[in-house]
Design a protein around this motif. Structure first.
Motif, PDB file in Angstrom:
ATOM      1  N   TYR A   1       0.808  -1.231   0.000  1.00 27.01           N
ATOM      2  CA  TYR A   1       0.000   0.000   0.000  1.00 27.01           C
ATOM      3  C   TYR A   1       0.836   1.274   0.000  1.00 27.01           C
ATOM      4  O   TYR A   1       0.311   2.360   0.106  1.00 27.01           O
ATOM      5  CB  TYR A   1      -0.926  -0.001   1.237  1.00 27.01           C
ATOM      6  CG  TYR A   1      -1.609  -1.322   1.430  1.00 27.01           C
ATOM      7  CD1 TYR A   1      -2.685  -1.677   0.612  1.00 27.01           C
ATOM      8  CD2 TYR A   1      -1.149  -2.251   2.374  1.00 27.01           C
ATOM      9  CE1 TYR A   1      -3.290  -2.916   0.754  1.00 27.01           C
ATOM     10  CE2 TYR A   1      -1.755  -3.490   2.513  1.00 27.01           C
ATOM     11  CZ  TYR A   1      -2.821  -3.827   1.703  1.00 27.01           C
ATOM     12  OH  TYR A   1      -3.412  -5.053   1.833  1.00 27.01           O
ATOM     13  N   MET A   2       2.170   1.122  -0.073  1.00 36.10           N
ATOM     14  CA  MET A   2       3.035   2.288   0.108  1.00 36.10           C
ATOM     15  C   MET A   2       3.142   3.171  -1.128  1.00 36.10           C
ATOM     16  O   MET A   2       3.234   4.392  -1.033  1.00 36.10           O
ATOM     17  CB  MET A   2       4.451   1.818   0.478  1.00 36.10           C
ATOM     18  CG  MET A   2       4.564   1.425   1.931  1.00 36.10           C
ATOM     19  SD  MET A   2       6.103   0.540   2.285  1.00 36.10           S
ATOM     20  CE  MET A   2       7.304   1.465   1.380  1.00 36.10           C
ATOM     21  N   GLY A   3       3.188   2.552  -2.315  1.00 40.71           N
ATOM     22  CA  GLY A   3       3.487   3.325  -3.525  1.00 40.71           C
ATOM     23  C   GLY A   3       4.918   3.840  -3.443  1.00 40.71           C
ATOM     24  O   GLY A   3       5.705   3.410  -2.589  1.00 40.71           O
ATOM     25  N   GLY A   4       5.259   4.770  -4.320  1.00 44.65           N
ATOM     26  CA  GLY A   4       6.586   5.394  -4.261  1.00 44.65           C
ATOM     27  C   GLY A   4       7.719   4.485  -4.703  1.00 44.65           C
ATOM     28  O   GLY A   4       8.896   4.788  -4.467  1.00 44.65           O
ATOM     29  N   GLU A   5       7.412   3.372  -5.380  1.00 41.16           N
ATOM     30  CA  GLU A   5       8.461   2.469  -5.833  1.00 41.16           C
ATOM     31  C   GLU A   5       9.275   3.139  -6.946  1.00 41.16           C
ATOM     32  O   GLU A   5       8.769   4.031  -7.627  1.00 41.16           O
ATOM     33  CB  GLU A   5       7.856   1.165  -6.408  1.00 41.16           C
ATOM     34  CG  GLU A   5       6.883   0.438  -5.521  1.00 41.16           C
ATOM     35  CD  GLU A   5       5.443   0.807  -5.849  1.00 41.16           C
ATOM     36  OE1 GLU A   5       5.171   1.993  -6.117  1.00 41.16           O
ATOM     37  OE2 GLU A   5       4.592  -0.085  -5.819  1.00 41.16           O
ATOM     38  N   MET A   6      10.506   2.651  -7.130  1.00 41.31           N
ATOM     39  CA  MET A   6      11.313   3.163  -8.228  1.00 41.31           C
ATOM     40  C   MET A   6      10.564   2.869  -9.541  1.00 41.31           C
ATOM     41  O   MET A   6      10.037   1.766  -9.714  1.00 41.31           O
ATOM     42  CB  MET A   6      12.684   2.472  -8.262  1.00 41.31           C
ATOM     43  CG  MET A   6      13.585   2.886  -7.121  1.00 41.31           C
ATOM     44  SD  MET A   6      15.236   2.151  -7.251  1.00 41.31           S
ATOM     45  CE  MET A   6      14.994   0.567  -6.466  1.00 41.31           C
ATOM     46  N   GLY A   7      10.541   3.829 -10.408  1.00 41.07           N
ATOM     47  CA  GLY A   7       9.852   3.637 -11.689  1.00 41.07           C
ATOM     48  C   GLY A   7       8.400   4.072 -11.673  1.00 41.07           C
ATOM     49  O   GLY A   7       7.774   4.184 -12.716  1.00 41.07           O
ATOM     50  N   SER A   8       7.835   4.297 -10.476  1.00 49.11           N
ATOM     51  CA  SER A   8       6.433   4.734 -10.449  1.00 49.11           C
ATOM     52  C   SER A   8       6.378   6.221 -10.796  1.00 49.11           C
ATOM     53  O   SER A   8       7.348   6.952 -10.615  1.00 49.11           O
ATOM     54  CB  SER A   8       5.778   4.453  -9.096  1.00 49.11           C
ATOM     55  OG  SER A   8       6.454   5.125  -8.069  1.00 49.11           O
TER      56      SER A   8
END
Ligand code: SF4
Length: 829
Positions: free
Chosen positions: A14-21
Motif C-alpha cells: 500500500y506504500m506506492g513510491g516504488e522506483m519507476g512509479s
C-alpha cells in the motif's frame, strides 16, 4: 486519515513510491489502472505495465495503480471509513476520471465490486451520472463480460496499446466540453474500434433462461469487433517498469517475444482471441532486455508468449542471451514451452542458465484425447523431451493436464497417471533419479473457442474423477495436485454466463465474497445462497449448448468466424488435426485480411555475433569497499530488511554502480548491512558496506541518490580497506528519539530519573521457544526527556522495550510512538 501500515501484513502493498512509479499531482485526466487482485499478483501483470507506461508518457494524463486491499487492510478501510485510493497520489477512486479494470479471471469479479464499494462508487452504470468516473474493463474477460455488463460503462476488446490513447483523449476532450453529458460520452466511446458499450444492447431471454435476442439500441452498432495491433515490433513496451519493494509473483524483467498463437488447441481461448501471430524481432528483444535490465536491476528475464518455444528465432536468441550473460548473474526463464519444440539444442541452451524447474503441458493423457483437442504432440514427443530434460540434469518435471475434456472416457482419464509414470521412468533411463509432479485442472469451456458449446463436468462428476486420479497417482507413487472442484464449477458458470448473473454477483458481494480465486476465501455455500436469493440455478450454465443457440457473447467479435469454430468442433469429434497456419496452409479462421493483418513471423537467423565477445567478462576486476550511511524515512520505514536488500540490489544496477558479486551457483551482490533494519523505525543512521569495481565513494553516492526512491537517501560514503572488519561487531550503542504524542512531559522527566536511579531492570523475552534475559538498565547509556520525547542511548535491546520499561506503557499504548534512530556509536575502526 492516513493508513496504519504497521498493523497490516505486507505494508509494501500500500506504500506506492516504488522506483519507476510516476506521480503527477497535476493532470487534466487521472486514470486508475485497477487490478482486481492483491498487489503482488497485479504487479506481475505485463498488460498493466504496458498501459501504465503508454498513458504516463502523455502530457496531462496521469495513470495510477490500485489493487484489491487484502482483508486486513479492507477491515481498516471500513473501520476508519477511508475510501480506496490510488498508490501514486492517494487520489480516492471516486475522484479519478476513468477506472480501467483488467479482467483476467472470472472469479476476480467479486473483487471488482468490492473495490467499487470500498471507493463508495455506485455499482451500476445506470446509477452513475457524469460526476462519477467512467468504468472500463479490458483483457481476456472482455470477450464475454456479460455478467459484469450492468456495472461497467464500456469494455475494450483486443489490443490496448492504441485504443487507450484514443479513449483517454476522447474523455479529456469531453471533460472540457460544454455539455458534459454521459450519454454523449458513451456514444463517442462506442465509435472507437474495439469499444463495447453494454448499455447500447438490450438482452431478451426465453422462458427457460436461454438468450432470445440481443437488441442493438443504437442504429448501426450491432456488433463489436475486437481491436487489433497489426505489429508489436514498434509497439510501446515498458523497458523501465515499476520495481516493487516487495517480492511479487513474477519479480523479473518480462519481455513479450510474440503475441498470438496459431497452434489451434481447441480448448484454449488465448489461442483464438490473440490471433494472428505477431513476433518481435530478436534485435528488438535483445535491445529491450538490455535496457530493462539496466533500468530495473533485475537478475532474471522471462521470455513471454503463449508458447515461447515456438518463437521462430528462439535458438539464436537464447544463444545470444547466454553469451551476453555468461557470467551467470542473469537467469532466463521460458515459462511456456511446448513439448514439440523441445529440441536437444534448446534444452542444452536452457541448461546453461539456472534451472528454474521444467513444466510440460501434454494437457491430455491419451493420444486420442490429444487429437480431439488438436494438441498435436505424441507420446513419443513427450517421452523424448522428458528424457532430454532429465539427461540435461533436471531432477523434476511438472506435468500439466486437464480432465473433463469433451468426449473423455475412463480410458482417457486412466492414461494421465500412466503417461506421468512413463515420464518418471525416463529419469531412470537417463541414468539418474527424477520426480514428476502432476497437476490436473478441470476443463472449463470458454467463449470464442470450438468448445464453447460443450458441457462442463458437474461438481459431483469432477469430484469423482479427482478421487479416481488421486488413487491412481498414489498407486504409482506420483505427486498429484488438482484444482478445487468448487472453483472450477463457479469459473465455468461465469465464463459462459449472461447478464442475469450480475444480480448474483452483487448479492454474493453483499454476503461478504471477495478474493474468490483464492481457495481459502472461496465459499460455495455463500455462492449457493446468492444464486438461491436470485432464483438462478448455477448448474444450468454448465450445460451443452445447441450450435444454433444464441450465445450471450455472439455480438462480440473476436475476429474468428463462427463457421470456423463449428468446423473445428466437428473436426474435434472426428479426431482430425488442423495444422498450424504459421507453417502450413491457412485454415480460414477469419482473423487475417492478409493486408494489414497477417501472421508476422521473423526470419530465421544464425547466431548473432553481437554478444559473442563479452568484453566485460575479460575485464580485470578492480575491488573497492565503500561504507555508506543512509537514511530511511516516511513510508520506507515500513520495508522489511529483505525488501530493503532487494531495493539496493535493484538500485545499484539502475544507478550503474559496478557492484561485485559473490561466487557460486547463485551469485549475490556483495553488500552487507551493519544491522537488520527494524520495520516502522525511521532512521538517519543505517550503515552498509558494498564491494564495487572502479567507482569511488562520491560517485557511488551520487549515482545511488539519483535512482533511490523518496524516503531513502545515502548521506555519507567513504572508502575502507578491503579487509576492514565488518560493521556489526563495531557497534557500541545506538541513539534514538522516541516521540510519545500527548504524553505528559513532567511525568516523562520523572520516569527517566526513576529509571536511571535503579541498578538493574531485567527484561525477559521469549524467542523461538528460548528464554532470553537482558538488563535494560545496564544497557542504557543515556536517558532524558525532551518535552514528550525520550532521548536515549542504548547498547543491546530495543528502543521500544526501553520506552515501555521507563513509562510502563503497554504495547497497545505504544502503537502511536514514533521511533527515530538518530545515530550509531562505533568503537574506533
Ligand atoms: S486467417 Fe488463416 S493464417 Fe490467419 S490466423 Fe487464421 S488460420 Fe492463420
Amino acid at each position: 486519515m492516513p493508513l496504519d501500515l504497521l498493523s497490516v501484513e505486507k505494508p509494501a502493498r500500500y506504500m506506492g513510491g516504488e522506483m519507476g512509479s510516476v506521480a503527477k499531482p497535476k493532470a487534466d485526466l487521472r486514470i486508475a489502472l485497477a487490478f482486481p487482485d492483491v498487489y503482488e499478483v497485479g504487479m506481475s501483470h505485463l498488460g498493466l505495465r504496458i498501459l501504465y507506461q503508454i498513458l504516463n508518457a502523455l502530457d496531462g494524463i496521469a495513470a495510477e495503480r490500485v489493487y484489491t486491499p487484502w482483508p486486513d487492510m479492507a477491515a481498516q478501510l471500513a473501520a476508519e471509513q477511508i475510501a480506496l485510493a490510488t498508490l501514486e497520489t492517494s487520489t480516492p477512486l471516486a475522484e479519478t476520471d476513468i477506472i480501467g479494470f483488467t479482467l483476467q479471471y472470472e472469479l476476480s469479479c467479486t473483487n471488482i465490486l468490492t473495490m467499487l464499494r470500498q471507493a463508495a462508487i455506485p455499482l451500476r452504470s445506470a446509477d452513475r451520472d457524469q460526476s462519477w468516473p467512467l468504468i472500463i474493463g479490458g483483457g481476456p474477460g472482455a470477450y464475454n463480460p456479460e455478467p459484469l455488463a450492468p456495472f461497467f460503462d464500456a469494455f475494450l476488446l483486443g489490443d490496448g496499446e492504441e485504443a487507450v490513447i484514443e479513449i483517454a483523449n476522447l474523455v479529456r476532450d469531453w471533460k472540457t466540453s460544454d455539455s458534459r453529458n454521459k450519454q454523449e460520452l458513451l456514444e463517442k466511446l462506442s465509435a472507437v474500434d474495439g469499444v463495447y458499450v453494454p448499455s447500447f444492447f438490450k438482452v431478451e431471454y426465453h422462458a427457460d433462461g436461454r438468450v432470445a435476442a440481443v437488441q442493438p439500441l443504437k442504429p448501426g452498432y450491432t456488433a463489436v469487433r475486437r481491436r487489433f495491433l497489426p505489429d508489436i515490433e514498434s509497439a510501446a513496451f515498458p523497458d523501465s517498469p515499476i520495481i516493487p519493494f516487495m517480492k511479487t509473483i513474477h519479480d523479473r524483467v518480462a519481455i513479450e517475444v510474440a503475441r498470438g498463437c496459431t497452434r489451434g488447441c481447441r480448448f484454449c481461448q488465448a489461442g483464438y482471441i490473440y490471433r494472428p501471430l505477431r513476433e518481435r524481432s530478436p534485435q528488438r528483444i535483445s535491445q529491450l532486455i538490455e535496457t530493462s535490465l539496466k533500468n530495473t536491476g533485475y537478475e532474471e528475464i522471462s521470455l513471454l508468449s503463449l508458447s515461447t518455444g515456438d518463437y521462430s528465432c528462439i535458438g539464436p536468441l537464447l544463444q545470444e542471451l547466454m553469451a551476453r550473460h555468461a557470467n551467470g548473474r542473469v537467469a532466463i526463464s521460458l515459462p511456456s514451452l511446448r513439448v514439440g519444440t523441445l529440441t536437444a539444442g534448446l534444452i542444452d541452451e536452457i541448461r546453461k542458465v539456472r534451472k528454474t524447474g521444467f513444466t510440460l503441458a501434454p494437457e491430455a493423457g491419451s493420444e486420442r484425447m490429444r487429437r480431439v483437442i488438436n494438441k498435436g504432440i505424441t507420446e513419443q514427443d513427450l517421452l523424448e523431451g522428458a528424457l532430454n530434460i532429465y539427461a540435461a540434469g533436471w531432477r523434476s518435471i511438472k506435468l500439466y493436464f486437464m480432465m473433463g475434456l469433451p468426449t473423455e472416457t475412463r480410458e482417457d482419464l486412466q492414461a494421465i497417471p500412466e503417461l506421468a509414470r512413463q515420464v518418471k521412468n525416463q529419469a531412470r533411463r537417463s541414468g539418474g533419479q527424477g520426480e514428476v509432479n502432476v497437476a490436473v485442472s478441470t476443463f472449463v469451456p470458454k467463449p470464442h473457442t470450438p468448445f464453447q458449446w460443450q458441457r462442463q463436468l458437474s461438481l459431483d462428476e469432477t469430484r469423482e474423477r479427482q478421487r479416481f486420479l488421486k488413487d491412481e497417482m498414489r498407486r504409482r507413487k506420483l505427486n498429484f495436485k488438482y484444482q478445487d472442484a468448487e472453483l472450477s464449477f463457479m469459473e465455468g458458470v461465469f465464463a459462459r454466463g449472461d447478464r442475469r448473473l450480475a444480480d448474483v454477483l452483487q448479492r454474493v458481494v453483499e454476503l461478504g465474497a471477495c478474493f474468490d480465486g483464492w481457495n481459502e476465501h472461496f465459499s460455495l455455500p455463500r455462492w449457493l445462497q446468492a444464486f438461491s436469493d436470485c432464483g438462478i440455478d448455477p448448474a444450468w450454465y454448465l450445460r451443452e449448448r445447441s450450435t444454433d443457440e444464441l450465445l450471450p457473447w455472439d455480438h462480440l467479435d473476436a475476429g474468428i468466424e463462427k463457421t470456423f469454430l463449428l468446423k473445428e468442433l466437428e473436426r474435434a469429434h472426428a479426431e482430425a488435426a488442423t495444422p498450424d497456419c504459421r507453417f502450413g496452409a491457412c485454415s480460414n479462421c477469419g482473423v487475417c485480411d492478409f493486408k494489414r493483418l497477417a501472421n508476422r513471423v521473423v526470419a530465421q537467423q544464425e547466431q548473432s555475433d553481437a554478444a559473442q565477445n563479452d568484453e566485460k567478462a575479460t575485464q580485470e576486476i578492480i575491488q573497492r569497499r565503500l561504507r555508506l550511511r543512509f537514511s530511511k524515512t516516511d513510508n520506507i520505514r515500513y520495508l522489511s530488511h529483505l525488501e530493503l536488500i532487494n531495493l539496493f540490489t535493484r538500485a545499484v544496477q539502475r544507478g550503474g554502480v559496478p557492484i561485485l558479486y559473490s561466487q557460486g551457483f547463485h551469485p549475490h551482490p556483495r553488500f552487507s548491512f551493519a544491522t537488520a533494519t527494524s520495520v516502522g523505525v525511521e532512521s538517519q543512521a543505517e550503515y552498509m558496506d558494498m564491494f564495487v569495481g572502479a567507482m569511488g565513494p562520491d560517485e557511488a553516492l551520487a549515482c545511488l541518490n539519483q535512482v533511490l526512491p523518496d524516503g531513502i537517501s545515502i548521506l555519507e560514503a567513504t572508502e575502507v580497506p578491503l579487509k576492514a572488519e565488518s560493521l556489526s561487531p563495531l557497534i557500541e550503542a545506538t541513539r534514538y528519539r522516541i516521540t510519545l504524542p500527548g504524553y505528559d512531559p513532567e511525568l516523562l522527566q520523572k520516569q527517566c530519573v526513576q529509571f536511571m536511579a535503579q541498578d538493574s531492570w531485567v527484561l525477559v523475552r521469549q524467542k523461538k521457544g528460548q528464554q532470553q534475559t537482558i538488563d535494560l538498565r545496564q544497557e542504557t547509556r543515556e536517558l532524558s526527556a525532551n518535552g514528550s520525547c525520550l532521548e536515549l542511548t542504548i547498547g543491546r535491546g530495543k528502543a521500544i522495550e526501553l520506552t515501555a520499561a521507563v513509562t510502563g506503557l503497554l504495547p497497545d499504548e505504544l502503537k502511536t510512538a514514533q521511533i527515530q534512530k538518530t545515530s550509531v556509536i562505533f568503537v574506533a575502526y
